[in-house]
Write a protein that holds these residues in place. Structure first.
Motif, PDB file in Angstrom:
ATOM      1  N   LEU A  22     -16.634  13.520 -24.254  1.00 39.92           N
ATOM      2  CA  LEU A  22     -15.558  13.840 -23.310  1.00 39.92           C
ATOM      3  C   LEU A  22     -15.777  15.205 -22.658  1.00 39.92           C
ATOM      4  O   LEU A  22     -15.479  15.387 -21.479  1.00 39.92           O
ATOM      5  N   PHE A  23     -16.330  16.153 -23.417  1.00 44.53           N
ATOM      6  CA  PHE A  23     -16.655  17.457 -22.841  1.00 44.53           C
ATOM      7  C   PHE A  23     -17.701  17.308 -21.736  1.00 44.53           C
ATOM      8  O   PHE A  23     -17.538  17.854 -20.637  1.00 44.53           O
ATOM      9  N   LEU A  24     -18.769  16.561 -22.010  1.00 43.19           N
ATOM     10  CA  LEU A  24     -19.794  16.332 -20.990  1.00 43.19           C
ATOM     11  C   LEU A  24     -19.224  15.584 -19.782  1.00 43.19           C
ATOM     12  O   LEU A  24     -19.596  15.850 -18.638  1.00 43.19           O
ATOM     13  N   THR A  25     -18.316  14.665 -20.038  1.00 44.46           N
ATOM     14  CA  THR A  25     -17.666  13.925 -18.952  1.00 44.46           C
ATOM     15  C   THR A  25     -16.848  14.854 -18.066  1.00 44.46           C
ATOM     16  O   THR A  25     -16.906  14.765 -16.839  1.00 44.46           O
ATOM     17  N   LEU A  26     -16.097  15.746 -18.673  1.00 46.65           N
ATOM     18  CA  LEU A  26     -15.290  16.698 -17.894  1.00 46.65           C
ATOM     19  C   LEU A  26     -16.167  17.637 -17.076  1.00 46.65           C
ATOM     20  O   LEU A  26     -15.852  17.940 -15.915  1.00 46.65           O
ATOM     21  N   VAL A  27     -17.270  18.091 -17.652  1.00 47.74           N
ATOM     22  CA  VAL A  27     -18.184  18.959 -16.912  1.00 47.74           C
ATOM     23  C   VAL A  27     -18.774  18.202 -15.725  1.00 47.74           C
ATOM     24  O   VAL A  27     -18.824  18.709 -14.598  1.00 47.74           O
ATOM     25  N   SER A  28     -19.183  16.970 -15.959  1.00 55.56           N
ATOM     26  CA  SER A  28     -19.744  16.149 -14.882  1.00 55.56           C
ATOM     27  C   SER A  28     -18.706  15.883 -13.794  1.00 55.56           C
ATOM     28  O   SER A  28     -18.999  15.966 -12.605  1.00 55.56           O
ATOM     29  N   ALA A  29     -17.490  15.572 -14.194  1.00 58.25           N
ATOM     30  CA  ALA A  29     -16.425  15.277 -13.224  1.00 58.25           C
ATOM     31  C   ALA A  29     -16.047  16.514 -12.424  1.00 58.25           C
ATOM     32  O   ALA A  29     -15.656  16.411 -11.263  1.00 58.25           O
ATOM     33  N   ALA A  30     -16.179  17.695 -13.029  1.00 59.01           N
ATOM     34  CA  ALA A  30     -15.847  18.927 -12.318  1.00 59.01           C
ATOM     35  C   ALA A  30     -16.774  19.156 -11.136  1.00 59.01           C
ATOM     36  O   ALA A  30     -16.381  19.758 -10.137  1.00 59.01           O
ATOM     37  N   PHE A  31     -18.015  18.676 -11.234  1.00 57.66           N
ATOM     38  CA  PHE A  31     -18.981  18.863 -10.160  1.00 57.66           C
ATOM     39  C   PHE A  31     -19.080  17.658  -9.230  1.00 57.66           C
ATOM     40  O   PHE A  31     -19.848  17.675  -8.279  1.00 57.66           O
ATOM     41  N   SER A  32     -18.336  16.612  -9.498  1.00 59.69           N
ATOM     42  CA  SER A  32     -18.398  15.428  -8.641  1.00 59.69           C
ATOM     43  C   SER A  32     -17.391  15.555  -7.505  1.00 59.69           C
ATOM     44  O   SER A  32     -16.518  16.412  -7.510  1.00 59.69           O
ATOM     45  N   SER A  33     -17.529  14.671  -6.540  1.00 62.66           N
ATOM     46  CA  SER A  33     -16.639  14.713  -5.386  1.00 62.66           C
ATOM     47  C   SER A  33     -15.254  14.200  -5.777  1.00 62.66           C
ATOM     48  O   SER A  33     -15.102  13.464  -6.749  1.00 62.66           O
ATOM     49  N   PRO A  34     -14.229  14.561  -5.009  1.00 64.22           N
ATOM     50  CA  PRO A  34     -12.890  14.043  -5.293  1.00 64.22           C
ATOM     51  C   PRO A  34     -12.834  12.513  -5.237  1.00 64.22           C
ATOM     52  O   PRO A  34     -12.055  11.892  -5.938  1.00 64.22           O
ATOM     53  N   HIS A  35     -13.694  11.910  -4.412  1.00 62.56           N
ATOM     54  CA  HIS A  35     -13.726  10.452  -4.297  1.00 62.56           C
ATOM     55  C   HIS A  35     -14.349   9.794  -5.523  1.00 62.56           C
ATOM     56  O   HIS A  35     -14.176   8.609  -5.735  1.00 62.56           O
ATOM     57  N   SER A  36     -15.101  10.553  -6.309  1.00 60.10           N
ATOM     58  CA  SER A  36     -15.829   9.981  -7.440  1.00 60.10           C
ATOM     59  C   SER A  36     -15.311  10.439  -8.792  1.00 60.10           C
ATOM     60  O   SER A  36     -15.824   9.994  -9.818  1.00 60.10           O
ATOM     61  N   THR A  37     -14.330  11.311  -8.822  1.00 61.97           N
ATOM     62  CA  THR A  37     -13.845  11.850 -10.086  1.00 61.97           C
ATOM     63  C   THR A  37     -13.377  10.747 -11.026  1.00 61.97           C
ATOM     64  O   THR A  37     -13.721  10.739 -12.207  1.00 61.97           O
ATOM     65  N   LEU A  38     -12.625   9.795 -10.506  1.00 55.95           N
ATOM     66  CA  LEU A  38     -12.123   8.698 -11.330  1.00 55.95           C
ATOM     67  C   LEU A  38     -13.272   7.893 -11.939  1.00 55.95           C
ATOM     68  O   LEU A  38     -13.253   7.575 -13.130  1.00 55.95           O
ATOM     69  N   PHE A  39     -14.306   7.604 -11.134  1.00 54.42           N
ATOM     70  CA  PHE A  39     -15.432   6.824 -11.646  1.00 54.42           C
ATOM     71  C   PHE A  39     -16.261   7.612 -12.645  1.00 54.42           C
ATOM     72  O   PHE A  39     -16.729   7.070 -13.640  1.00 54.42           O
ATOM     73  N   SER A  40     -16.427   8.909 -12.401  1.00 54.68           N
ATOM     74  CA  SER A  40     -17.154   9.754 -13.352  1.00 54.68           C
ATOM     75  C   SER A  40     -16.416   9.804 -14.687  1.00 54.68           C
ATOM     76  O   SER A  40     -17.036   9.714 -15.752  1.00 54.68           O
ATOM     77  N   MET A  41     -15.104   9.952 -14.623  1.00 52.86           N
ATOM     78  CA  MET A  41     -14.301  10.001 -15.850  1.00 52.86           C
ATOM     79  C   MET A  41     -14.334   8.660 -16.588  1.00 52.86           C
ATOM     80  O   MET A  41     -14.474   8.620 -17.806  1.00 52.86           O
ATOM     81  N   ALA A  42     -14.195   7.570 -15.851  1.00 43.86           N
ATOM     82  CA  ALA A  42     -14.221   6.247 -16.483  1.00 43.86           C
ATOM     83  C   ALA A  42     -15.586   5.964 -17.093  1.00 43.86           C
ATOM     84  O   ALA A  42     -15.679   5.449 -18.215  1.00 43.86           O
ATOM     85  N   HIS A  43     -16.646   6.300 -16.376  1.00 43.80           N
ATOM     86  CA  HIS A  43     -18.005   6.063 -16.852  1.00 43.80           C
ATOM     87  C   HIS A  43     -18.266   6.864 -18.137  1.00 43.80           C
ATOM     88  O   HIS A  43     -18.652   6.302 -19.169  1.00 43.80           O
ATOM     89  N   GLY A  44     -18.053   8.163 -18.070  1.00 44.21           N
ATOM     90  CA  GLY A  44     -18.287   9.010 -19.246  1.00 44.21           C
ATOM     91  C   GLY A  44     -17.335   8.704 -20.388  1.00 44.21           C
ATOM     92  O   GLY A  44     -17.727   8.702 -21.561  1.00 44.21           O
ATOM     93  N   GLY A  45     -16.069   8.438 -20.059  1.00 49.66           N
ATOM     94  CA  GLY A  45     -15.092   8.116 -21.106  1.00 49.66           C
ATOM     95  C   GLY A  45     -15.425   6.822 -21.821  1.00 49.66           C
ATOM     96  O   GLY A  45     -15.319   6.742 -23.056  1.00 49.66           O
ATOM     97  N   ALA A  46     -15.852   5.805 -21.065  1.00 48.12           N
ATOM     98  CA  ALA A  46     -16.212   4.527 -21.693  1.00 48.12           C
ATOM     99  C   ALA A  46     -17.441   4.681 -22.589  1.00 48.12           C
ATOM    100  O   ALA A  46     -17.484   4.123 -23.694  1.00 48.12           O
TER     101      ALA A  46
END
Length: 193
Positions: A22-46
């Motif tokens: 989840l930490f790596l997911t949050l770091v990745s989502a912080a650098f992703s676009s606003p349009h992709s934040t949900l997908f980055s979070m879902a991908h890393g969270g899953a």
């Protein structure tokens, strides 16, 4: 394993795997676009949930039923996310075929490595961009593009993972990152896979 692992060892490992993921997911989502934040979070969270649940499954038989239910629930949520990702492949293929209506087409990512080299590149967790901006400091905006050579000339479409469809790009020449050089439409596009 011949016998289930000790719950005293498995619980800390499962919690550590989940928190680290989840930490790596949050770091990745912080650098992703606003349009992709949900997908980055879902991908890393899953993925994080799948790893933690898999670790918990090593102790099935020695952990209480609530722990077993938690492990199986985590696996079910992860499997649901994986099914969604796989279902985007036929959706992309169907939409591309419907839009192209038999005319030459190609599908690509909008970025430096634009090739879609196999049908598995069209999975939901692969066919979206994590980069930001329209073209701000080398970021890319479109998730994936469909290029069609039809009667009306060359047309470009952007894949929307939110709506599971391609939307036409009205003025492709206005983007700093060109769309014209991403791929070359071919009548035999699908036979390459």
């Amino acid at each position: 394993m011949p016998s289930p692992a000790s719950p005293a060892r498995i619980w800390p490992l499962a919690i550590a795997a989940l928190l680290f993921g989840l930490f790596l997911t949050l770091v990745s989502a912080a650098f992703s676009s606003p349009h992709s934040t949900l997908f980055s979070m879902a991908h890393g969270g899953a993925l994080s949930l799948a790893v933690a649940s898999s670790v918990l499954c090593l102790a099935i038989g020695r952990i209480v039923s609530g722990g077993a239910r938690l492990a199986f629930s985590g696996m079910a949520v992860s499997a649901t996310a994986a099914v969604w990702s796989l279902l985007s492949v036929p959706s992309v293929v169907f939409q591309a075929n419907r839009i192209s209506a038999g005319y030459p087409l190609c599908i690509s990512h909008h970025g430096p490595s634009s090739d879609v080299s196999s049908i598995w590149d069209l999975r939901g967790f692969s066919f979206y961009t994590t980069d930001s901006g329209y073209k701000s400091t080398s970021g890319w905006y479109f998730h994936g593009t469909l290029t069609v050579d039809g009667n009306d000339g060359r047309q470009y479409f952007n894949w929307s993972p939110h709506r599971f469809r391609f939307d036409q790009i009205e003025h492709p020449e206005r983007f700093i990152a060109p769309l014209r050089s991403l791929c070359e439409p071919s009548p035999a596009f699908w036979s390459e896979f």
